[in-house]
Design a protein around this motif. Structure first.
Motif, PDB file in Angstrom:
ATOM      1  N   LEU A  28       0.820  -1.215   0.000  1.00 47.34           N
ATOM      2  CA  LEU A  28       0.000   0.000   0.000  1.00 47.34           C
ATOM      3  C   LEU A  28       0.853   1.262   0.000  1.00 47.34           C
ATOM      4  N   ILE A  29       1.917   1.263   0.793  1.00 44.50           N
ATOM      5  CA  ILE A  29       2.811   2.426   0.827  1.00 44.50           C
ATOM      6  C   ILE A  29       3.481   2.621  -0.524  1.00 44.50           C
ATOM      7  N   THR A  30       3.922   1.529  -1.133  1.00 46.45           N
ATOM      8  CA  THR A  30       4.582   1.628  -2.440  1.00 46.45           C
ATOM      9  C   THR A  30       3.621   2.144  -3.502  1.00 46.45           C
ATOM     10  N   THR A  35       1.926   6.487  -6.921  1.00 45.13           N
ATOM     11  CA  THR A  35       0.819   7.338  -7.365  1.00 45.13           C
ATOM     12  C   THR A  35       1.095   8.797  -6.995  1.00 45.13           C
ATOM     13  N   GLY A  36       1.590   8.995  -5.787  1.00 44.36           N
ATOM     14  CA  GLY A  36       1.925  10.353  -5.353  1.00 44.36           C
ATOM     15  C   GLY A  36       3.034  10.975  -6.192  1.00 44.36           C
ATOM     16  N   ARG A  37       4.001  10.204  -6.581  1.00 39.93           N
ATOM     17  CA  ARG A  37       5.076  10.720  -7.442  1.00 39.93           C
ATOM     18  C   ARG A  37       4.524  11.148  -8.799  1.00 39.93           C
ATOM     19  N   PRO A  42       5.138  12.718  -3.562  1.00 42.78           N
ATOM     20  CA  PRO A  42       5.528  11.402  -3.015  1.00 42.78           C
ATOM     21  C   PRO A  42       5.374  11.386  -1.495  1.00 42.78           C
ATOM     22  N   ILE A  43       5.371  10.192  -0.956  1.00 45.52           N
ATOM     23  CA  ILE A  43       5.280  10.031   0.496  1.00 45.52           C
ATOM     24  C   ILE A  43       6.683  10.173   1.077  1.00 45.52           C
ATOM     25  N   PHE A  44       6.844  11.151   1.959  1.00 41.49           N
ATOM     26  CA  PHE A  44       8.139  11.381   2.585  1.00 41.49           C
ATOM     27  C   PHE A  44       8.489  10.198   3.500  1.00 41.49           C
ATOM     28  N   GLY A  45       9.652   9.611   3.307  1.00 40.52           N
ATOM     29  CA  GLY A  45      10.111   8.511   4.150  1.00 40.52           C
ATOM     30  C   GLY A  45       9.582   7.151   3.739  1.00 40.52           C
ATOM     31  N   SER A  46       8.973   7.067   2.570  1.00 35.33           N
ATOM     32  CA  SER A  46       8.387   5.785   2.153  1.00 35.33           C
ATOM     33  C   SER A  46       9.441   4.698   1.995  1.00 35.33           C
ATOM     34  N   VAL A  47      10.615   5.072   1.533  1.00 35.07           N
ATOM     35  CA  VAL A  47      11.678   4.078   1.361  1.00 35.07           C
ATOM     36  C   VAL A  47      12.094   3.508   2.716  1.00 35.07           C
ATOM     37  N   VAL A 121      19.020   7.067  14.795  1.00 38.36           N
ATOM     38  CA  VAL A 121      17.701   7.216  14.206  1.00 38.36           C
ATOM     39  C   VAL A 121      17.813   7.096  12.692  1.00 38.36           C
ATOM     40  N   SER A 122      16.669   6.864  12.048  1.00 38.16           N
ATOM     41  CA  SER A 122      16.671   6.759  10.587  1.00 38.16           C
ATOM     42  C   SER A 122      16.932   8.132   9.966  1.00 38.16           C
ATOM     43  N   MET A 123      17.372   8.104   8.718  1.00 38.89           N
ATOM     44  CA  MET A 123      17.843   9.328   8.080  1.00 38.89           C
ATOM     45  C   MET A 123      16.747  10.379   7.876  1.00 38.89           C
ATOM     46  N   ASN A 124      15.619   9.987   7.329  1.00 29.88           N
ATOM     47  CA  ASN A 124      14.583  10.970   6.994  1.00 29.88           C
ATOM     48  C   ASN A 124      13.540  11.146   8.083  1.00 29.88           C
ATOM     49  N   LEU A 125      12.959  10.068   8.539  1.00 25.45           N
ATOM     50  CA  LEU A 125      11.871  10.145   9.520  1.00 25.45           C
ATOM     51  C   LEU A 125      12.377  10.265  10.949  1.00 25.45           C
ATOM     52  N   GLU A 126      13.648  10.006  11.140  1.00 27.07           N
ATOM     53  CA  GLU A 126      14.290  10.057  12.458  1.00 27.07           C
ATOM     54  C   GLU A 126      13.597   9.157  13.471  1.00 27.07           C
ATOM     55  N   LEU A 127      13.218   7.969  13.001  1.00 27.29           N
ATOM     56  CA  LEU A 127      12.656   6.958  13.889  1.00 27.29           C
ATOM     57  C   LEU A 127      13.805   6.222  14.575  1.00 27.29           C
TER      58      LEU A 127
END
Length: 164
Positions: A28-30, A35-37, A42-47, A121-127
Motif C-alpha cells: 500500500l505504501i509503495t 501514485t503520489g510521485r 511522493p510520500i516522505f520517508g516511504s523508502v 535514528v533513521s535518516m529521513n523520519l528520524e525513527l
C-alpha cells in the motif's frame, strides 16, 4: 502437544499474521508513493518505511516457514540414505542452526541496546532504529524456540525408529 508447543505455535501464527500485515502495508505504501510521485506528491520517508516493513516480513516468516519445511532444501543425496542416518544428519543440521540463530538473536539484542545508547535514528523520519533491531531479535528468539521444537521432534522420531 505440550504447553510449550502450543505457545510456540500460537506465536508462530501471530508472527505469520504480522508478516502478512507488514507485506500488505509495504504494498500500500509503495502504490501510494508511486501514485503520489505521478502527481508530484511522493510520500516522505516511504523508502525507510518499506525497508523497516521488509525486515518485519522476513523476520516474521521464519518460524512458520521452518516449521512447515517451506525453505529451500537440496535432498538429492540425502534421500538415498537410510532413515536413521537422515535423522542423525537432520539432528546435526538443526542443532547447528539452533546455535547460529540463538547467537544471532542474542547479538541483535546487544546491538539494539548499543543503538539505543547511541541514539541512532533513521535518516529521513528520524525513527529510533533500535526498535527495528529489537523486533528482529525477538523474532529470531522465537525462531530459535521453533528450531528447538523441531529438534525435540527429530529426537522423538529417532527414538521411535530405534525401539522397533
Amino acid at each position: 502437544m505440550t504447553l510449550l508447543d502450543r505457545i510456540l505455535n500460537r506465536i508462530s501464527d501471530l508472527l505469520r499474521s504480522a508478516g502478512a500485515l507488514s507485506l500488505t502495508l509495504m504494498m500500500l505504501i509503495t502504490v501510494a508513493d508511486v501514485t503520489g510521485r505521478f502527481f508530484k506528491h511522493p510520500i516522505f520517508g516511504s523508502v525507510e518505511l518499506v525497508g523497516f516493513l521488509a525486515v518485519a516480513v522476513a523476520a516474521a516468516a521464519m518460524p512458520h516457514t521452518y516449521k512447515v519445511d517451506g525453505h529451500v532444501g537440496v535432498e538429492i543425496i540425502t534421500r538415498l540414505l537410510p532413515r536413521k542416518t537422515r535423522l542423525l544428519l537432520d539432528l546435526f543440521t538443526r542443532t547447528l542452526t539452533l546455535i547460529f540463530f540463538s547467537v544471532a538473536a542474542w547479538q541483535m539484542f546487544v546491538y539494539a541496546k548499543e543503538m539505543q545508547r547511541a541514539g541512532e535514528v533513521s535518516m529521513n523520519l528520524e525513527l529510533p532504529l533500535h526498535y527495528v533491531v529489537i523486533v528482529l531479535a525477538i523474532s529470531l528468539a522465537f525462531f530459535s524456540g521453533t528450531i528447538l521444537q523441531q529438534i525435540v521432534a527429530t529426537v522423538n522420531q529417532f527414538k521411535k525408529g530405534t525401539t522397533r
